[in-house]
Write an enzyme that holds these catalytic residues in place. Structure first.
Site, short mmCIF file in Angstrom:
data_model
loop_
_atom_site.label_atom_id
_atom_site.label_comp_id
_atom_site.label_asym_id
_atom_site.label_seq_id
_atom_site.Cartn_x
_atom_site.Cartn_y
_atom_site.Cartn_z
N ALA A 165 -15.97 -4.00 5.31
CA ALA A 165 -15.90 -4.58 6.65
C ALA A 165 -14.56 -5.31 6.78
O ALA A 165 -13.55 -4.82 6.28
CB ALA A 165 -17.09 -5.52 6.87
N LYS A 173 2.13 -3.75 10.96
CA LYS A 173 0.79 -3.83 11.52
C LYS A 173 0.90 -4.44 12.91
O LYS A 173 1.88 -5.13 13.23
CB LYS A 173 -0.12 -4.70 10.65
N ALA A 201 -13.18 -0.58 0.89
CA ALA A 201 -12.16 -0.16 1.84
C ALA A 201 -11.56 -1.31 2.63
O ALA A 201 -10.52 -1.12 3.29
CB ALA A 201 -12.76 0.86 2.81
N ALA A 202 -12.18 -2.48 2.62
CA ALA A 202 -11.68 -3.60 3.43
C ALA A 202 -10.28 -4.00 2.99
O ALA A 202 -9.95 -3.94 1.80
CB ALA A 202 -12.63 -4.79 3.32
N ASN A 203 -9.47 -4.43 3.94
CA ASN A 203 -8.15 -4.96 3.65
C ASN A 203 -8.25 -6.44 3.29
O ASN A 203 -9.16 -7.15 3.75
CB ASN A 203 -7.22 -4.82 4.86
N SER A 245 -8.97 9.11 10.35
CA SER A 245 -8.65 8.99 8.92
C SER A 245 -9.80 8.46 8.09
O SER A 245 -9.65 8.25 6.89
CB SER A 245 -7.44 8.07 8.74
N LYS A 275 0.84 -1.20 0.00
CA LYS A 275 0.00 0.00 0.00
C LYS A 275 0.87 1.25 0.00
O LYS A 275 0.65 2.19 -0.78
CB LYS A 275 -0.92 0.01 1.21
#
Length: 356
Positions: A244, A87, A265-267, A153, A75
């Site tokens: 989600a 992370k 938007a989910a990873n 954010s 990313k």
């Protein structure tokens, strides 16, 4: 004899780059159990949010943090920011287990890494939590404006997804407008809620779903035009927006999706890499999640370099051009958009010799 996979070697299931460091953090006094994964510091310190979640097993938590940190590397590289990928996950139910003492203990573990990892918000953590963490380590971003940060954010993450969706729409239907298109938003937490407002303002028809009934009702009260559904992934929509948790795109769901465009938007949206080929085989355009949802990362990267808010928002808006280029490259090279996005990111990573 086949043995159970451990920490080593798992990275290569995700990419050709192994994780640099995985740290297990435990504090009996506060009940803290956390894992910090640093995938890469090639482009700069590893930045990524802290997810506070009641994982069923410690193995599930490890799997998630390894996948999420790898995703942050790509990313950041694709977004053009000078940051690496990391992370963290805290194991537990934030509604029950989260305390100021536990967050302080976690922050002290972050501090011991000496800046190799910079934390931020994620599922289960918010600006209030980051303000507490920031009292015990300087390696944190995304704090409240009162604490000197750039605030939540969610808005800019949603803005990046919106412009990614516009670029996808241009590829599929020849126009970057969502006017008249039906978009199914799966998950209306902070980002999904903001995305819903942007889509409605652009003239889209929006239907939503969420496991949290209260979240759905809140959005419905704010925007009476939205339709509430039990599911949207296989509903008759033009665009499916997973916002989600990840892995909702499976081989079975790929066969049932009615949408022509998937962008959310989910990873880690793909349960397995092969799912992308299944989508592509059905003529469905997928905008890779780590490109579409980079708005929040661009915001906190801007906070770190003390950029003006207008300049940061312009950088988020430019995700449109990046998605357009990735889709064009995929078409030209006869590959999936995920592979095209990976190559885009890897060109930046490969240009710098690894220090580890």
């Amino acid at each position: 004899m086949q043995t159970e996979a451990g920490v080593f070697g798992r990275s290569h299931e995700l990419s050709r780059r192994s994780h640099e460091q995985v740290v297990f953090c435990e504090d009996d006094k506060t009940g803290l159990k956390a894992i910090i994964a640093i995938h890469s510091t090639t482009l700069g310190p590893a930045l990524g949010g802290t997810r506070f979640y009641p994982y069923a097993t410690e193995g599930a938590a490890l799997e998630d943090v390894l996948r999420l940190s790898w995703g942050m590397t790509y990313k950041a590289a694709a977004a053009g920011v000078d940051l690496g990928g990391g992370k963290a996950v805290i194991i537990g139910d934030p509604a029950v287990a989260k305390t100021e003492a536990l967050l302080a203990s976690y922050a002290r573990f972050v501090e011991t890494l000496g800046g190799r990892y910079i934390t931020a918000g994620d599922v289960g953590t918010n600006t209030d939590d980051l303000d507490i963490i920031g009292r015990h380590t300087g390696y944190v971003t995304g704090r409240s404006t009162a604490a000197g940060g750039s605030g939540d954010s969610a808005r800019l993450t949603a803005l990046g997804v919106f412009h990614s969706m516009r670029a996808g729409a241009e590829s599929v239907w020849g126009t970057p407008s969502l006017t008249g298109r039906t978009v199914g938003v799966e998950g209306v937490g902070k980002v999904g809620r903001e995305l819903t407002a942007l889509l409605l303002a652009d003239g889209a028809e929006v239907c939503i779903t969420d496991v949290n009934e209260a979240a759905m009702q809140r959005v419905s009260q704010e925007h009476p035009r939205v339709r509430l559904l039990s599911h949207v992934a296989t509903a008759p929509v033009d665009v499916y927006a997973p916002c989600a948790l990840g892995a909702t795109l499976t081989m079975s769901s790929a066969d049932a999706i009615a949408a022509k465009l998937v962008c959310g938007a989910a990873n880690n949206q793909l349960a397995h890499p092969e799912v992308e080929q299944a989508l592509r085989g059905r003529g469905i355009t997928w905008v890779p999640d780590f490109v579409a949802n980079a708005g929040g990362l661009i915001q906190v990267a801007g906070e770190l370099r003390q950029a003006e808010p207008a300049a940061v928002e312009a950088d988020v808006t430019s995700i449109f051009d990046r998605v357009r280029d990735i889709i064009a490259a995929a078409t030209d090279e006869g590959i999936g958009t995920g592979e095209a996005a990976n190559r885009f990111a890897e060109r930046r990573l490969d240009a710098i010799p690894r220090s580890i």
